[in-house]
Write a protein that holds these residues in place. Structure first.
Motif, mmCIF file in Angstrom:
data_model
loop_
_atom_site.group_PDB
_atom_site.id
_atom_site.type_symbol
_atom_site.label_atom_id
_atom_site.label_comp_id
_atom_site.label_asym_id
_atom_site.label_seq_id
_atom_site.Cartn_x
_atom_site.Cartn_y
_atom_site.Cartn_z
ATOM 1 N N THR A 133 -4.947 0.120 -7.210
ATOM 2 C CA THR A 133 -5.616 -1.171 -7.259
ATOM 3 C C THR A 133 -7.085 -1.060 -6.894
ATOM 4 O OG1 THR A 133 -5.550 -3.438 -6.436
ATOM 5 C CG2 THR A 133 -5.039 -1.709 -4.858
ATOM 6 N N HIS A 134 -7.854 -2.077 -7.346
ATOM 7 C CA HIS A 134 -9.231 -2.276 -6.893
ATOM 8 C C HIS A 134 -9.329 -3.584 -6.110
ATOM 9 C CE1 HIS A 134 -9.886 0.102 -10.706
ATOM 10 N NE2 HIS A 134 -10.548 0.824 -9.833
ATOM 11 N N SER A 135 -8.219 -4.239 -5.891
ATOM 12 C CA SER A 135 -8.234 -5.625 -5.431
ATOM 13 C C SER A 135 -8.152 -5.752 -3.914
ATOM 14 C CB SER A 135 -7.063 -6.395 -6.059
ATOM 15 O OG SER A 135 -6.964 -7.679 -5.504
ATOM 16 N N ASN A 136 -9.035 -6.586 -3.349
ATOM 17 C CA ASN A 136 -8.954 -6.879 -1.920
ATOM 18 C C ASN A 136 -7.732 -7.714 -1.579
ATOM 19 O OD1 ASN A 136 -10.441 -8.955 -3.431
ATOM 20 N ND2 ASN A 136 -10.559 -10.016 -1.474
ATOM 21 N N VAL A 137 -7.147 -8.381 -2.570
ATOM 22 C CA VAL A 137 -5.945 -9.170 -2.322
ATOM 23 C C VAL A 137 -4.810 -8.263 -1.842
ATOM 24 C CG1 VAL A 137 -4.203 -10.664 -3.399
ATOM 25 C CG2 VAL A 137 -6.610 -10.932 -3.986
ATOM 26 N N VAL A 138 -4.812 -7.020 -2.299
ATOM 27 C CA VAL A 138 -3.797 -6.060 -1.863
ATOM 28 C C VAL A 138 -3.883 -5.860 -0.360
ATOM 29 C CG1 VAL A 138 -3.049 -3.662 -2.004
ATOM 30 C CG2 VAL A 138 -3.676 -4.881 -4.061
ATOM 31 N N ILE A 139 -5.102 -5.727 0.139
ATOM 32 C CA ILE A 139 -5.276 -5.524 1.578
ATOM 33 C C ILE A 139 -4.739 -6.726 2.334
ATOM 34 C CG2 ILE A 139 -6.969 -5.119 3.410
ATOM 35 C CD1 ILE A 139 -8.745 -3.818 1.284
ATOM 36 N N ASP A 140 -5.017 -7.929 1.835
ATOM 37 C CA ASP A 140 -4.491 -9.144 2.463
ATOM 38 C C ASP A 140 -2.966 -9.164 2.440
ATOM 39 O OD1 ASP A 140 -7.031 -10.058 2.923
ATOM 40 O OD2 ASP A 140 -7.118 -11.288 1.122
#
Length: 557
Positions: free
Chosen positions: A310-317
């Motif tokens: 992923t490149h998504s910060n939503v993953v971190i959330d």
């Protein structure tokens, strides 16, 4: 489900022959994060090789050399018993061979994969007599590979679902080819149960895409010799999948692999290792959150492994604090790639830099709860979890800090454009603010800033604590149990509502010298372990929590 083996690939594509890259361990959900061309897909290749032993992988090395896969394995009794024969002695090995072998239980044993399912002994972390070498070499092929007997299931970053000609075979490909034909085959063939698509797939799809849209029917129609997928919504409007955004296609592909494929192939979902690449492409953050939350629940329910690039910060959330997940950061210095499991704040900060995350990303959140600091966040999350466990931070709301004294420079009046005031509703219109009263007693007059904030955002979206601070909502029993269990001090804490918690603790006993405010974040994370539903009947706590939960539900429709 944790696989404690360290698995490293060397001399493969962007990974060099010295350090290489891979996993220190495998957990149920493994998130691979990094810039483009950093090596994320190479780690997916590594997982596929562990499962299917594809020799192309080994032969695709750097500088015309073969790739190497090296595994560190902790020896257990079962493998040692199989390798070292019982009731055997001599041959230059001290005593009984099995008893000699038992000393290596719990030791790190390193082996290398050499293709065609073959393994060779590399090293063991302790000394052994040279005559035992053959036993250690034998151990390599006794030890079961990670993911032995599993099926690799991949969705690639480049994918699409298009109209297709009819075929007899039902196939599941990584790029979406065959998807339309697979669905029409299940719907139209008498040897397949059409309810798998008409009911099961449709229901699961709605769990993710709702409330943005609600589909009531999924069907296929033939147009100029090509099968096309159609959806009907709750207004009986029919639209072809090819005219929808790629977001719905991605969700459909995920569900086809998670829900439909195991049924068609007559396998348990736990038989698969799922590798999904860049699912966030063309997905709105709210849809990403629902999709990732679905994956999290699926993994837990079916004991399934996931590898998500992923490149998504939503993953971190979504996964950053999940105990069944880990973040692997892949970076490239222009010559080679390296991997690092994220364990510290600085590591996480580097991820955000690599992903290009900006503060403005909060605009995409469903709603924001503004609190003074991290300790408030710990309490509010726990209280919400007790009253409505379905609501999750990062999925249904985010919590942001305004930092006490900064409140006078903040405004919830959208039209207030004074330069020294930050209009928070411009950041996100769905806002709720929690403010400590800070008065010396319950009836103390609020200061002008707090009155202004309450008027701007509205009383139904502003929670001003009835006690002096948010900690005054903690029951005497909760605080007493925390202090006795975590700090081994047998005292009865009386939490007077017009006195700060730190002073209430100090006033309990003259021998107690405990500074709560010095480590509020740590102490609050300890206290929440002792909060339960019976401890919520304090002042107006439940009333405000229900109002807050109602706001969150409204943000999420």
């Amino acid at each position: 489900m944790i696989i404690d083996s360290k698995i490293i690939v060397k001399n493969y594509k962007c990974f060099d022959s010295d350090v290489g890259g891979g996993f220190n361990k495998i957990v149920p959900i493994n998130l691979i994060i990094g810039k483009n061309n950093s090596g994320k897909s190479s780690l997916i290749d590594l997982i596929q090789f562990l499962i299917d032993g594809n020799e192309i992988f080994i032969n695709t090395g750097r500088d015309s050399k073969s790739a190497e896969v090296i595994v560190d394995y902790i020896l257990n009794e079962k493998s040692v018993v199989r390798a070292f024969p019982a009731n055997t002695g001599g041959g230059g090995i001290p005593g009984n061979h099995l008893e000699y072998g038992r000393q290596f239980i719990g030791k790190k044993y390193t082996y290398k994969l050499i293709g065609k399912g073959q393994k060779s002994f590399v090293n063991i972390e302790t000394d052994f007599v040279s005559n035992a070498y053959s036993y250690f070499n034998q151990l390599a092929n006794i030890i079961e590979l990670p993911f032995a007997g599993k099926v690799f299931c991949n969705i690639s970053a480049e994918r699409d679902i298009i109209p297709e000609l009819s075929e007899d075979k039902i196939i599941f490909s990584s790029n979406g080819a065959g998807t339309t034909n697979a669905i029409q085959g299940i719907l139209n063939r008498t040897d397949k149960d059409s309810r798998l698509v008409e009911k099961t797939l449709l229901d699961e799809l709605n769990k993710i895409v709702n409330p943005d849209i609600l589909f009531t029917r999924i069907l296929v129609q033939l147009d100029k010799g090509y099968w096309e997928l159609f959806f009907e919504d709750n207004k009986q409007k029919r639209i072809s999948l090819s005219k929808m955004g790629s977001g719905v296609k991605t969700v459909l592909l995920v569900l086809l692999n998670l829900v439909v494929r195991p049924k068609i192939e007559n396998k348990n979902p736990s038989s698969y290792v799922f590798a999904f690449e860049e699912l966030e492409n063309n997905l709105h953050p709210s849809l990403q959150r629902r999709l990732y939350d679905y994956i999290k629940k699926y993994s837990k329910k079916h004991s399934a492994y996931f590898f998500l690039t992923t490149h998504s910060n939503v993953v971190i959330d979504s996964f950053g604090t999940d105990e069944n997940s880990q973040l692997i950061h892949v970076s490239n210095d222009g010559d080679k790639s390296t991997c690092k499991t994220i364990l510290s704040y600085n590591d996480a900060k580097q991820i955000l830099n690599d992903l290009g995350i900006k503060a403005s990303d909060i605009l995409q959140s469903n709603g924001v709860i503004w609190v003074e600091g991290p300790s408030d966040r710990n309490f509010i999350n726990k209280w919400i979890e007790i009253l409505n466990p379905e609501l999750k931070e990062g999925l249904h709301y985010v919590i942001m800090f305004y930092g006490g004294k900064l409140l006078s420079n903040l405004s919830f009046d959208f039209e207030w454009l004074k330069k020294e005031v930050i209009p928070l509703l411009k950041i996100n219109r769905n806002a709720y603010v929690v403010i400590d009263r800070d008065g010396k007693n319950i009836n103390a007059k609020l200061n002008e800033t707090k009155i202004r904030i309450q008027e701007e955002i509205g009383e139904e979206r502003c929670w001003i604590t009835k006690g002096r601070e948010i900690e005054n909502y903690l029951s005497d029993a909760t605080l007493t149990n925390w202090f006795r269990n975590k700090h081994k001090v047998k005292v009865e804490i009386i939490n007077k509502k017009d006195i700060k918690l730190e002073d209430n603790i100090l006033n309990t006993d003259t021998k107690v010298k405990f500074k709560y405010n010095l480590n509020k974040t740590i102490h609050s994370s300890e206290i929440v372990e002792f909060i339960d539903e019976s401890s919520l009947d304090v002042l107006d706590l439940k009333q405000n929590l229900n109002q807050l939960i109602e706001a969150i539900m409204t943000w999420n429709e």
